[in-house]
Enzyme design. Structure first.
Site: not given
Ligand code: T46
Length: 134
Positions: A49
């Site tokens: 993303h």
């Molecule tokens: C990024 C990369 C480096 C939350 O509820 N609060 C938060 O602050 C974050 C970061 C995530 N979440 C929830 C949303 C999803 O259900 O945690 C779950 C996993 O998040 P996501 O799939 O977006 O995780 P990554 O590792 O793909 O991405 C993350 C960050 O979301 C993103 O901003 O830049 O790490």
């Protein structure tokens, strides 16, 4: 692509090491959120993303991982394996995180609170979004 890494001072003595990070002094923004990724399943790739506004600093405080950065024109892969080194991730950069070591802890300092509306999770939409900005 321009890669910006921050080298944080290590306060080390005979007891071990300590790194301190102050908002707007050691990094360029106010820290509104901290999160970390750990216990990553081997071989998994995360991210896929971009963010419309968010700025972040990524620090692999333990172990190692790699970050793919893609600005729509150029791509770069950065290895993070030092607890005293931060990778600046600006907005409008597609990112993927991969090659996590088993012990990896990836800590992220973020300029904004969590907002799902700030995410662009489709690559074609990302390309459209950045071309509209130019
Ligand atoms: C990024 C990369 C480096 C939350 O509820 N609060 C938060 O602050 C974050 C970061 C995530 N979440 C929830 C949303 C999803 O259900 O945690 C779950 C996993 O998040 P996501 O799939 O977006 O995780 P990554 O590792 O793909 O991405 C993350 C960050 O979301 C993103 O901003 O830049 O790490």
């Amino acid at each position: 692509m321009n890669i910006l890494k921050y080298q944080f001072p290590i306060h080390g003595d005979e007891r071990g090491k300590l790194v301190a990070i102050e908002e707007q002094n050691d990094i360029p923004f106010i820290i509104r959120r901290v999160y970390y990724v750990y216990d990553t399943v081997q071989g998994v790739r995360r991210g896929y993303h971009a963010h419309k506004n968010l700025q972040q600093i990524l620090i692999c405080v333990k172990g190692s991982c790699k970050i793919l950065l893609d600005n729509g024109h150029e791509k770069a892969v950065v290895l993070l394996d030092k607890a005293d080194e931060g990778l600046y991730l600006a907005n409008n950069i597609w990112r993927e995180m991969f090659d996590f070591s088993e012990d990896a802890v990836l800590m992220v300092l973020a300029s904004e609170k969590y907002d799902e509306n700030d995410y662009i999770r489709d690559y074609d939409e990302f390309i459209r979004f950045i071309s509209e900005q130019q």
